[in-house]
Design an enzyme around this catalytic site. Structure first.
Site, PDB file in Angstrom:
ATOM      1  N   TYR A 194      -6.259   6.813   3.712  1.00 20.69           N
ATOM      2  CA  TYR A 194      -6.416   5.735   2.740  1.00 20.69           C
ATOM      3  C   TYR A 194      -5.675   4.470   3.169  1.00 20.69           C
ATOM      4  O   TYR A 194      -6.245   3.368   3.225  1.00 20.69           O
ATOM      5  CB  TYR A 194      -5.950   6.149   1.334  1.00 20.69           C
ATOM      6  CG  TYR A 194      -5.741   4.917   0.498  1.00 20.69           C
ATOM      7  CD1 TYR A 194      -6.831   4.236  -0.034  1.00 20.69           C
ATOM      8  CD2 TYR A 194      -4.469   4.355   0.343  1.00 20.69           C
ATOM      9  CE1 TYR A 194      -6.660   3.042  -0.730  1.00 20.69           C
ATOM     10  CE2 TYR A 194      -4.292   3.174  -0.343  1.00 20.69           C
ATOM     11  CZ  TYR A 194      -5.382   2.522  -0.876  1.00 20.69           C
ATOM     12  OH  TYR A 194      -5.225   1.342  -1.530  1.00 20.69           O
ATOM     13  N   CYS A 234     -13.168   2.016 -15.214  1.00 20.99           N
ATOM     14  CA  CYS A 234     -13.604   3.407 -15.012  1.00 20.99           C
ATOM     15  C   CYS A 234     -12.376   4.295 -14.867  1.00 20.99           C
ATOM     16  O   CYS A 234     -12.211   5.003 -13.880  1.00 20.99           O
ATOM     17  CB  CYS A 234     -14.497   3.497 -13.780  1.00 20.99           C
ATOM     18  SG  CYS A 234     -15.466   5.021 -13.691  1.00 20.99           S
ATOM     19  N   CYS A 275     -16.526   1.906 -20.894  1.00 24.20           N
ATOM     20  CA  CYS A 275     -17.877   1.702 -20.362  1.00 24.20           C
ATOM     21  C   CYS A 275     -18.554   0.450 -20.926  1.00 24.20           C
ATOM     22  O   CYS A 275     -19.433  -0.130 -20.284  1.00 24.20           O
ATOM     23  CB  CYS A 275     -18.728   2.937 -20.623  1.00 24.20           C
ATOM     24  SG  CYS A 275     -18.060   4.444 -19.859  1.00 24.20           S
ATOM     25  N   GLU A 298       0.821  -1.210   0.000  1.00 28.14           N
ATOM     26  CA  GLU A 298       0.000   0.000   0.000  1.00 28.14           C
ATOM     27  C   GLU A 298       0.854   1.258   0.000  1.00 28.14           C
ATOM     28  O   GLU A 298       0.523   2.238  -0.665  1.00 28.14           O
ATOM     29  CB  GLU A 298      -0.957   0.002   1.190  1.00 28.14           C
ATOM     30  CG  GLU A 298      -2.068  -1.054   1.095  1.00 28.14           C
ATOM     31  CD  GLU A 298      -2.940  -0.891  -0.138  1.00 28.14           C
ATOM     32  OE1 GLU A 298      -2.946   0.201  -0.732  1.00 28.14           O
ATOM     33  OE2 GLU A 298      -3.607  -1.858  -0.529  1.00 28.14           O
ATOM     34  N   CYS A 305     -18.265  -2.352 -18.572  1.00 29.72           N
ATOM     35  CA  CYS A 305     -18.502  -2.015 -17.164  1.00 29.72           C
ATOM     36  C   CYS A 305     -19.713  -2.754 -16.596  1.00 29.72           C
ATOM     37  O   CYS A 305     -20.795  -2.737 -17.199  1.00 29.72           O
ATOM     38  CB  CYS A 305     -18.712  -0.518 -17.007  1.00 29.72           C
ATOM     39  SG  CYS A 305     -18.965  -0.029 -15.289  1.00 29.72           S
ATOM     40  N   ASP A 321      -9.731   5.640  -2.480  1.00 28.88           N
ATOM     41  CA  ASP A 321      -8.577   6.191  -3.175  1.00 28.88           C
ATOM     42  C   ASP A 321      -9.070   6.951  -4.402  1.00 28.88           C
ATOM     43  O   ASP A 321     -10.267   7.154  -4.585  1.00 28.88           O
ATOM     44  CB  ASP A 321      -7.606   5.065  -3.577  1.00 28.88           C
ATOM     45  CG  ASP A 321      -8.173   4.224  -4.698  1.00 28.88           C
ATOM     46  OD1 ASP A 321      -9.415   4.217  -4.862  1.00 28.88           O
ATOM     47  OD2 ASP A 321      -7.394   3.591  -5.427  1.00 28.88           O
ATOM     48  N   CYS A 358     -25.200   3.542 -14.208  1.00 30.85           N
ATOM     49  CA  CYS A 358     -24.218   4.607 -13.992  1.00 30.85           C
ATOM     50  C   CYS A 358     -24.856   5.960 -14.286  1.00 30.85           C
ATOM     51  O   CYS A 358     -25.278   6.249 -15.407  1.00 30.85           O
ATOM     52  CB  CYS A 358     -22.999   4.394 -14.888  1.00 30.85           C
ATOM     53  SG  CYS A 358     -21.799   5.753 -14.803  1.00 30.85           S
TER      54      CYS A 358
END
Length: 308
Positions: free
Chosen positions: A129, A202, A209, A46, A212, A147, A218
DNA sequence: AAAGCGTGGTT
DNA sequence: TAACCAAGCTT
């Protein structure tokens, strides 16, 4: 129930279910997602991933975990070794703070990465985060993990705008938490799935898209994909900045075995005022130390020559 | 709270 | 090709 799955109409089925189903099909097999990575492996990943693409992190993460399989192993070595192993990942202060975090974990938590949000947050280099990411991904807790990918995903899918906010707000955390399934293990998986969707589909520039899993609901797509209305973000700029000079100076120290003479550092930048300012900055940050008359080194590389 | 902090791939 | 962008944190 046309178009429904197991009795859910499209707009009734939980958002997370659609993303989780997609995640099950396409999730990348990243090493820090495997159970054997452990909390330390997750924490290291991370920190390395802060502002840094996955592909560049992968090899460094492998080397790092091989050399320092737990916080105590890292804490036992000089900070300069962490900076050197960090290589060209960028933002080398992260290496310094990761070293400090390892020491704090040894001192305050007996060498085990803490599992409480506030304990994680108290570690150097661990912010909102990262603390939530470690608690969720390493300890399978239910926390909103927000994030840049998730901010963008929520901005589009929920708010209907092209771009997410620049920073995380309390409201963002609440919005995302409302999207999480109740079961902690499933919520942790959903958090990874949201990020993955933002990272693979995304995306910022040209979202895919067509592939997606939430395209039918959306808000941004349903509104005709309106462009961003806000002011353009001001560009970062790098060439000619102190950051560039610091990067060059540190590269010289990193690639040397021990102390280097000032002349070697002078060679990386012509303009002396800016060069000195950059070097001073590295010293102030603890990324470099004075090593004898006219010499500089990474912290811990100073064995033979000491300041007079 | 806005600015500083690296680096390299993609468009 | 210059600009954009990448799992943020700190002061």
């Amino acid at each position: 129930m046309a178009g429904a799955v197991a009795g859910w109409a499209v707009d009734e089925r939980p958002f997370a279910d659609d993303v989780l189903e997609w995640y099950g099909l396409v999730a990348r097999d990243l090493p820090w997602r495997r159970p054997e990575a452990g909390p330390w492996g997750v924490l290291v990943s991370e920190v390395m991933l802060q502002q840094t693409p996955v592909n560049r992190v992968l090899p460094v993460w492998e080397s790092w975990l091989t050399r320092w399989p737990d916080p105590a192993a890292l804490a036992a070595e000089p900070a300069g070794e962490a900076v050197r192993m960090w290589g060209r990942l960028g933002y080398p202060r992260r290496a310094l703070r990761l070293h400090q975090a390892a020491a704090a974990i040894v001192e305050r938590h007996g060498g085990a990465v803490p599992d409480r949000l506030d304990d994680l947050l108290a570690l150097p280099g661990i912010g909102t985060y990262t603390a939530r990411a470690v608690a969720a991904f390493a300890f399978r807790q239910r926390h909103a993990v927000v994030d840049v990918n998730v901010r963008r995903l929520v901005a589009r899918a929920v708010e209907g705008t092209a771009e997410g906010p620049a920073a995380v707000s309390r409201r963002d955390l609440a919005t995302v938490e409302n999207l999480l399934p109740a079961d902690p293990e499933t919520a942790a998986r959903a958090s990874a799935a949201f990020m993955e969707l933002g990272a693979l589909v995304c995306v910022a520039r040209a979202p895919r898209c067509a592939g997606c899993p939430v395209r039918e609901r959306c808000a941004w797509l349903l509104a005709g994909s309106p462009p961003s209305d806000g002011p353009a973000r001001r560009p970062q700029g790098y060439a000619g900045t102190d950051r560039q000079v610091r990067g060059r100076l540190l590269a010289v120290l990193r690639d040397a075995d021990g102390p280097v003479d000032a002349e070697l550092l002078d060679a990386v930048w012509d303009e002396p005022v800016q060069r000195d300012r950059a070097l001073r900055g590295l010293l102030d940050d603890g990324l470099a130390v004075v090593a004898g008359p006219g010499g500089y080194a990474l912290p811990g590389d100073v064995t033979a020559r000491l300041p007079v």
